[in-house]
Design a protein around this motif. Structure first.
Motif, PDB file in Angstrom:
ATOM      1  N   GLN A   1      11.875  -2.149  -4.668  1.00  9.27           N
ATOM      2  CA  GLN A   1      10.657  -2.939  -5.086  1.00  9.27           C
ATOM      3  C   GLN A   1       9.950  -2.384  -6.020  1.00  9.27           C
ATOM      4  OE1 GLN A   1       7.490  -5.250  -2.558  1.00  9.27           O
ATOM      5  NE2 GLN A   1       9.506  -6.812  -2.332  1.00  9.27           N
ATOM      6  N   ARG A   2       9.323  -0.755  -5.504  1.00  7.12           N
ATOM      7  CA  ARG A   2       8.725  -0.991  -6.548  1.00  7.12           C
ATOM      8  C   ARG A   2       9.635   0.297  -7.145  1.00  7.12           C
ATOM      9  NH1 ARG A   2       2.736   0.256  -2.934  1.00  7.12           N
ATOM     10  NH2 ARG A   2       3.000  -2.318  -2.231  1.00  7.12           N
ATOM     11  N   MET A   3      10.765   0.758  -7.135  1.00  7.12           N
ATOM     12  CA  MET A   3      11.246   1.766  -8.203  1.00  7.12           C
ATOM     13  C   MET A   3      11.242   3.302  -8.030  1.00  7.12           C
ATOM     14  SD  MET A   3      11.657  -0.727 -10.038  1.00  7.12           S
ATOM     15  CE  MET A   3      12.421  -0.728 -11.723  1.00  7.12           C
ATOM     16  N   VAL A   4      11.058   2.707  -6.589  1.00  9.07           N
ATOM     17  CA  VAL A   4      10.789   4.225  -5.318  1.00  9.07           C
ATOM     18  C   VAL A   4      12.218   5.363  -6.048  1.00  9.07           C
ATOM     19  CG1 VAL A   4      10.486   6.181  -3.830  1.00  9.07           C
ATOM     20  CG2 VAL A   4       8.934   4.078  -4.303  1.00  9.07           C
ATOM     21  N   ILE A   5      13.373   3.884  -5.448  1.00  9.39           N
ATOM     22  CA  ILE A   5      14.676   4.435  -5.576  1.00  9.39           C
ATOM     23  C   ILE A   5      15.566   3.558  -6.554  1.00  9.39           C
ATOM     24  CG2 ILE A   5      15.446   5.669  -3.342  1.00  9.39           C
ATOM     25  CD1 ILE A   5      16.035   3.216  -1.920  1.00  9.39           C
ATOM     26  N   GLY A   6      16.147   3.488  -6.625  1.00  8.01           N
ATOM     27  CA  GLY A   6      17.760   3.166  -7.242  1.00  8.01           C
ATOM     28  C   GLY A   6      17.854   1.461  -6.916  1.00  8.01           C
ATOM     29  N   PRO A   7      18.665   0.470  -7.399  1.00  7.41           N
ATOM     30  CA  PRO A   7      18.614  -0.771  -6.786  1.00  7.41           C
ATOM     31  C   PRO A   7      20.292  -0.356  -5.792  1.00  7.41           C
ATOM     32  CG  PRO A   7      18.767  -0.722  -9.485  1.00  7.41           C
ATOM     33  CD  PRO A   7      18.724   0.588  -9.177  1.00  7.41           C
ATOM     34  N   ASP A   8      20.698   0.146  -6.486  1.00  6.58           N
ATOM     35  CA  ASP A   8      21.933   0.081  -6.042  1.00  6.58           C
ATOM     36  C   ASP A   8      22.009   1.961  -5.030  1.00  6.58           C
ATOM     37  OD1 ASP A   8      22.917  -1.910  -6.380  1.00  6.58           O
ATOM     38  OD2 ASP A   8      23.354  -1.135  -8.255  1.00  6.58           O
ATOM     39  N   GLN A   9      21.422   3.039  -4.823  1.00  5.23           N
ATOM     40  CA  GLN A   9      21.601   3.653  -4.580  1.00  5.23           C
ATOM     41  C   GLN A   9      21.664   3.632  -3.332  1.00  5.23           C
ATOM     42  OE1 GLN A   9      17.959   6.326  -5.231  1.00  5.23           O
ATOM     43  NE2 GLN A   9      18.859   8.720  -4.996  1.00  5.23           N
ATOM     44  N   GLN A  10      22.273   4.750  -2.711  1.00  5.72           N
ATOM     45  CA  GLN A  10      22.705   4.487  -1.001  1.00  5.72           C
ATOM     46  C   GLN A  10      22.340   6.074  -0.348  1.00  5.72           C
ATOM     47  OE1 GLN A  10      24.245   2.044   0.746  1.00  5.72           O
ATOM     48  NE2 GLN A  10      24.438   1.294  -1.468  1.00  5.72           N
ATOM     49  N   LEU A  11      21.308   5.141   0.839  1.00  9.97           N
ATOM     50  CA  LEU A  11      20.311   6.517   1.340  1.00  9.97           C
ATOM     51  C   LEU A  11      20.939   7.077   2.965  1.00  9.97           C
ATOM     52  CD1 LEU A  11      17.249   6.292  -0.243  1.00  9.97           C
ATOM     53  CD2 LEU A  11      18.334   7.773  -1.031  1.00  9.97           C
ATOM     54  N   THR A  12      20.976   8.117   3.575  1.00 12.20           N
ATOM     55  CA  THR A  12      20.190   7.988   4.752  1.00 12.20           C
ATOM     56  C   THR A  12      19.617   7.608   5.398  1.00 12.20           C
ATOM     57  OG1 THR A  12      20.173  10.610   4.831  1.00 12.20           O
ATOM     58  CG2 THR A  12      21.981  10.037   4.388  1.00 12.20           C
ATOM     59  N   GLU A  13      20.412   7.146   7.093  1.00 14.85           N
ATOM     60  CA  GLU A  13      18.734   7.303   7.897  1.00 14.85           C
ATOM     61  C   GLU A  13      17.763   7.555   7.459  1.00 14.85           C
ATOM     62  OE1 GLU A  13      19.875   6.438  11.673  1.00 14.85           O
ATOM     63  OE2 GLU A  13      20.896   4.239  11.305  1.00 14.85           O
ATOM     64  N   GLU A  14      17.649   8.871   7.299  1.00 15.50           N
ATOM     65  CA  GLU A  14      17.005   9.992   7.580  1.00 15.50           C
ATOM     66  C   GLU A  14      16.491  10.329   5.803  1.00 15.50           C
ATOM     67  OE1 GLU A  14      18.670  14.411   8.989  1.00 15.50           O
ATOM     68  OE2 GLU A  14      15.690  14.968   7.599  1.00 15.50           O
ATOM     69  N   GLN A  15      17.325  10.358   4.902  1.00 17.40           N
ATOM     70  CA  GLN A  15      16.286   9.654   3.832  1.00 17.40           C
ATOM     71  C   GLN A  15      15.506   8.730   3.680  1.00 17.40           C
ATOM     72  OE1 GLN A  15      20.360   9.925   1.414  1.00 17.40           O
ATOM     73  NE2 GLN A  15      19.026  11.753   0.394  1.00 17.40           N
ATOM     74  N   ILE A  16      15.980   7.451   3.993  1.00 18.12           N
ATOM     75  CA  ILE A  16      14.957   6.799   3.704  1.00 18.12           C
ATOM     76  C   ILE A  16      13.658   6.371   4.938  1.00 18.12           C
ATOM     77  CG2 ILE A  16      14.891   4.102   4.313  1.00 18.12           C
ATOM     78  CD1 ILE A  16      18.305   3.438   5.113  1.00 18.12           C
ATOM     79  N   ASP A  17      13.955   7.252   6.103  1.00 20.02           N
ATOM     80  CA  ASP A  17      12.664   7.367   7.075  1.00 20.02           C
ATOM     81  C   ASP A  17      11.781   8.327   6.051  1.00 20.02           C
ATOM     82  OD1 ASP A  17      13.860   6.177   9.105  1.00 20.02           O
ATOM     83  OD2 ASP A  17      14.272   8.222  10.211  1.00 20.02           O
ATOM     84  N   ASN A  18      11.865   8.929   5.213  1.00 16.58           N
ATOM     85  CA  ASN A  18      11.552   9.913   4.182  1.00 16.58           C
ATOM     86  C   ASN A  18      10.581   9.508   3.114  1.00 16.58           C
ATOM     87  OD1 ASN A  18      11.065  12.738   5.450  1.00 16.58           O
ATOM     88  ND2 ASN A  18      12.879  12.557   6.006  1.00 16.58           N
ATOM     89  N   LEU A  19      11.370   8.466   2.878  1.00 16.07           N
ATOM     90  CA  LEU A  19      10.913   7.372   1.752  1.00 16.07           C
ATOM     91  C   LEU A  19       9.273   7.119   1.622  1.00 16.07           C
ATOM     92  CD1 LEU A  19      13.630   5.289   0.599  1.00 16.07           C
ATOM     93  CD2 LEU A  19      12.412   6.842  -1.568  1.00 16.07           C
ATOM     94  N   ILE A  20       9.102   7.319   3.078  1.00 16.70           N
ATOM     95  CA  ILE A  20       7.522   6.506   3.324  1.00 16.70           C
ATOM     96  C   ILE A  20       6.332   8.144   2.869  1.00 16.70           C
ATOM     97  CG2 ILE A  20       7.675   5.359   5.290  1.00 16.70           C
ATOM     98  CD1 ILE A  20       6.671   7.489   7.327  1.00 16.70           C
ATOM     99  N   PHE A  21       6.701   9.221   2.602  1.00 17.61           N
ATOM    100  CA  PHE A  21       6.471  10.127   1.769  1.00 17.61           C
ATOM    101  C   PHE A  21       6.784  10.005   0.419  1.00 17.61           C
ATOM    102  CE2 PHE A  21       6.798  12.218   6.138  1.00 17.61           C
ATOM    103  CZ  PHE A  21       5.264  12.065   6.123  1.00 17.61           C
ATOM    104  N   ALA A  22       7.181   9.466  -0.059  1.00 17.84           N
ATOM    105  CA  ALA A  22       7.809   9.094  -1.823  1.00 17.84           C
ATOM    106  C   ALA A  22       6.258   8.859  -2.366  1.00 17.84           C
ATOM    107  CB  ALA A  22       8.979   8.696  -1.931  1.00 17.84           C
ATOM    108  N   PRO A  23       5.988   9.462  -3.840  1.00 19.20           N
ATOM    109  CA  PRO A  23       4.571   8.672  -4.697  1.00 19.20           C
ATOM    110  C   PRO A  23       5.180   7.355  -4.665  1.00 19.20           C
ATOM    111  CG  PRO A  23       5.841  10.922  -5.316  1.00 19.20           C
ATOM    112  CD  PRO A  23       6.703  10.595  -4.054  1.00 19.20           C
TER     113      PRO A  23
END
Lengths: 747, 119
Positions: free
Chosen positions: A533-555
């Motif tokens: 929603q917030r365009m932190v990642i692309g709409p089709d981007q595939q992430l590992t579970e760990e990468q998803i978890d670490n998204l909470i720190f993304a600006p």
């Protein structure tokens, strides 16, 4: 800084320690330890906070502390049981005391009614009556307080001591009264001497009030054969003529000996002062002397006999000199003159005191920082000297080379030693968290227990100071998003009380600080949804579970206002990341659905000096922190590839790693690819990035200089440093490059 | 003149030190009664100022021990405490305390009280 500011600083330092102690003691009390030592320590802590607070005129703080102290006193002597509800009240009271201390430190007022509810509860508990209304009870106890304990603000700008100590100090007694004549009968008991009170001093003080005539009553003195060295035989009849003395001021002189003597103070009809008996003072001095130091009783006894034979001192009837002067004229008085061995002892004093073992000293932090900076410069100079030694010089001056090697070692040792001075246990930060957790639990209606481990772990003071905010955020996050409500926990088959564990440990050159909870874990679907929603990642981007978890720190990613039950925070976890990065650390989160979340802060042991690899990009030197380097590979042997989207990747042991060509990134001309090197680095969360550089020069230590302070922030650069040859090298910000590329690719 | 100050509060020790050294006293410090006894065992002092509430050994016990040692019968000991209640003061006196100073102390008053008990 004035003396008063100095004392205040000491006081607030001490308060932080005492508040910390309170947390500790109550943690033990809550864990079931009811030993009296715990309560005594609590009592002392509150007592000290109150005592110091009184000296600075922090009346609100003192009033509350006083009421709390009264409650503690009741608990201490068993008048009140330390039930769970009383314990809870005490813990709440500690928080309020902490608030008052903070307010006092900031020079603010919290208002007289702050903590009024608790004060009313103290009152109800200590008087045994239920408080009618909180406000009324608070007022009442304030009145009690006023009568019982009046704080006097200290004025440190007093006149120099000579004025105070001199004979004139009593020239104008505080209470003015009519000119009066007083007759005083004074008979000391033996207890008076046992407590080291000295009639001579009392007479001296009386003499300072006005004209004093002293008559020693010697009737009771037995024949020499029956004389007991420790016996009390002497009493005095005194006449005082003073324009200002009152029964109170005279009584005050005898304040310390009340109950240890027979004393009558009577006003007399005004008439001429009775002349003193010629030998009274000499006898007085003689009688008092053996008492003054019973250890000297035997030698003093001889002196007594001599004294009695001595010429007496005549008093001038018109203007009697003050008693102390007369006494000085009576020298030698055995007890007053220090024996020769005494004087010897004093000379030996200072060294003995040093030997007596002062274990620590307090040093201004500025002074330590100056030493740290100078050691930093020393490190640079030392490495510069080493670099200047070319092979020819090395061959010619072998002794010099050896000397330089020793210098390098010593410098390293000196640096470690200086850093150790700045190190502080993380306890000072951890100790603020129990209160936070209590408040969070209350606000969220959850039941949360906080465990702390490794509080003694030491870390640089600057890092400690920067740690409080990130930790607060992380614990809030755990309490808010991690721990479930008691109902949900019960339904999931977990204990109703959730646990947040805060731990610290040293791992190599780093400190690991972990915040773990046994909550629900990160809701990855929700995180992905918000991130897209917030365009932190692309709409089709595939992430590992760990990468998803670490998204909470993304600006730009903050679920705070969306998911939180606690409103009004407005800041997300990206603040944690930026704060931690500022102090050269990294943060990582791992989560297991239904089992909990663990956030790990990795912090450098020290900030000032960094072990780095020196590399070349184009013509310029750059440095890469050694702690983030995994390995280096020659480009000729590297296995490069391309992603479908066109991004360059490196294949290392079956893993694809994103490639950042520093020449491209910093717009430098590059050498031929085959001659270049890959520096494989590990960024936060174990993500790797491959930096391509032109050459690898070597390894060394550098002192970090802030780019923001001296220039401005530059993306991909974490700071600057001065090399041994005086050139400036920039420090590569591995994590910054990684996330920059990450977002560019994602967009 | 040498003063031994015994208090577990650094703030109070610092303020005592300031006031007393300005008045020309040499100041020795101890953080509790036990340490106070240690100092007295190898130092000569002219007067002792001690707090009551202290860890390890409180002021009352400290005074008792000083007097019990027999070596300091004539050493004036001033009790420094916020306890204005009569019983604490009486306990201190019964133990052998010479006088008392109520915290927070006024520097002038402190010095004058010392002069009341010391030559």
């Amino acid at each position: 800084m004035s003396d008063l500011d100095d004392f205040k600083a000491t006081y607030f330092d001490e308060c932080s320690e005492l508040l910390l102690e309170l947390e500790e003691q109550f943690a033990a009390i809550q864990a079931g330890d009811r030993s009296p030592d715990r309560l005594n320590a609590v009592f002392r802590a509150i007592h000290s906070i109150k005592g110091g607070g009184g000296a600075f005129g922090f009346t609100e703080l003192v009033a509350f502390a006083h009421a709390y102290e009264t409650l503690l006193d009741h608990v201490r002597d068993g008048r009140l049981q330390l039930t769970p509800s009383v314990t809870t009240l005490c813990i709440r009271a500690n928080d309020i005391v902490a608030d008052f201390v903070s307010a006092a430190k900031a020079g603010k007022s919290l208002g007289g009614n702050y903590g009024g509810v608790e004060r009313a509860q103290f009152d109800a508990l200590t008087t045994g009556h239920a408080a009618e209304t909180a406000g009324a009870a608070a007022d009442e106890s304030l009145e009690d307080f006023d009568i019982d304990f009046t704080p006097v603000a200290v004025n440190l700008d007093t006149a120099p001591a000579a004025d105070v100590a001199g004979e004139d100090s009593f020239a104008q007694p505080p209470l003015a009264a009519e000119r009066g004549h007083w007759e005083i009968h004074f008979t000391p008991h033996s207890e008076l001497y046992a407590r080291a009170n000295d009639p001579l001093l009392l007479l001296r003080e009386l003499a300072s009030l006005g004209e004093l005539n002293v008559v020693a009553k010697l009737k009771e003195i037995p024949p020499l054969a029956d004389f007991e060295p420790f016996g009390v035989y002497c009493s005095w009849e005194l006449t005082l003529v003073s324009p200002t003395a009152t029964a109170e001021t005279i009584g005050e002189v005898f304040e310390f000996v009340e109950g240890n003597c027979d004393l009558t103070i009577m006003p007399l009809a005004p008439r001429g002062a009775k002349p003193a008996e010629a030998n009274s003072l000499a006898e007085l001095a003689a009688m008092v002397t053996p008492k003054a130091d019973p250890d000297d009783a035997m030698p003093g006894f001889e002196a007594l006999a001599n004294e009695l034979k001595q010429e007496t001192v005549k008093r001038a009837p018109a203007a009697p000199p003050p008693v102390p002067k007369l006494l000085a004229g009576l020298a030698p008085v055995p007890a007053a003159a220090p024996p020769a061995e005494d004087a010897d002892d004093r000379r030996a004093g200072p060294e003995d005191r040093r030997g007596a073992g002062i274990q620590s000293i307090r040093v201004d932090l500025d002074k330590v920082d100056r030493v740290v900076n100078m050691v930093g410069e020393l490190v640079i100079t030392q490495s510069m000297l080493t670099q200047q030694m070319d092979d020819m010089l090395k061959a010619r001056y072998q002794e010099l080379v050896r000397g330089l090697e020793v210098l390098a070692q010593t410098t390293r040792g000196l640096q470690d030693a200086v850093m150790a001075i700045r190190a502080q246990p993380v306890k000072s930060v951890f100790s603020r968290m129990p209160r936070l957790v209590r408040e969070l639990a209350q606000k969220t209606g959850k039941q949360i227990r906080l465990e702390t481990i490794g509080e003694a772990t030491e870390i640089d003071k600057t890092v400690i100071e920067q740690l409080s905010d990130p930790l607060t955020h992380m614990i809030r996050n755990s309490a808010d998003h991690g721990i479930e409500t008691p109902e949900k926990r019960k339904a999931a088959g977990k204990p109703e009380i959730g646990t947040i564990r805060l731990s610290a440990e040293q791992a190599g050159g780093n400190i690991l600080i972990m915040v773990e909870d046994d909550g629900a874990g990160i809701n990855r679907e929700r995180v992905l949804e918000v991130a897209r929603q917030r365009m932190v990642i692309g709409p089709d981007q595939q992430l590992t579970e760990e990468q998803i978890d670490n998204l909470i720190f993304a600006p730009g990613f903050s679920t705070a206002s969306e998911v939180s039950d606690i409103s009004g925070r407005g800041v997300g976890m990206d603040v944690v990341l930026s704060n931690i990065k500022k102090i050269g650390g990294s943060v990582n989160v791992r989560s297991r659905t239904g089992q909990g979340t663990r956030m790990t802060l990795r912090l450098p042991l020290t900030l000032a000096v960094l072990d780095v690899m020196l590399v070349k990009v184009g013509p310029a030197p750059y440095v890469v922190p050694l702690s983030s380097i995994v390995e280096t590979i020659q480009c000729a042997r590297a296995d490069f590839g391309r992603t479908p989207s066109g991004g360059k990747v490196l294949r290392v042991r079956g893993e694809y790693v994103q490639v950042v060509d520093l020449s491209e990134r910093f717009e430098m001309s590059a050498r031929e690819m085959a001659n270049r090197f890959v520096v494989l680095c590990e960024a936060e969360g174990g993500n790797k990035v491959a930096l391509v550089v032109d050459d690898i020069i070597g390894q060394q230590q550098v002192v970090i200089k802030s780019l923001e302070e001296n220039f401005e922030h530059v993306d991909g650069i974490a700071g600057g440093t001065i090399l041994g040859d005086g050139n400036v090298a920039l420090i590569v910000d591995v994590q910054g490059l990684k996330s920059h590329e990450f977002h560019r690719n994602a967009a | 003149m040498r003063v031994l100050t015994v208090d577990d509060s650094r703030t109070i020790l610092a303020m005592l030190h300031h006031t007393l050294s300005n008045a020309g006293f040499e100041v020795l410090q101890a953080e509790d009664g036990q340490k106070g006894l240690d100092v007295l065992s190898h130092e000569n002092v002219d007067v002792v100022i001690t707090d009551i509430n202290m860890p390890v050994m409180d002021g009352i016990e400290f005074i008792k021990q000083v007097r019990a040692s027999g070596a300091h019968n004539s050493l004036p000991i001033l009790i420094l405490t916020t306890e204005t209640s009569q019983d604490k003061r009486d306990q201190g006196r019964a133990a052998g305390g010479t006088g008392w100073i109520v915290k927070p102390f006024d520097p002038e008053k402190l010095i004058s009280v010392i002069h009341r008990v010391v030559h």
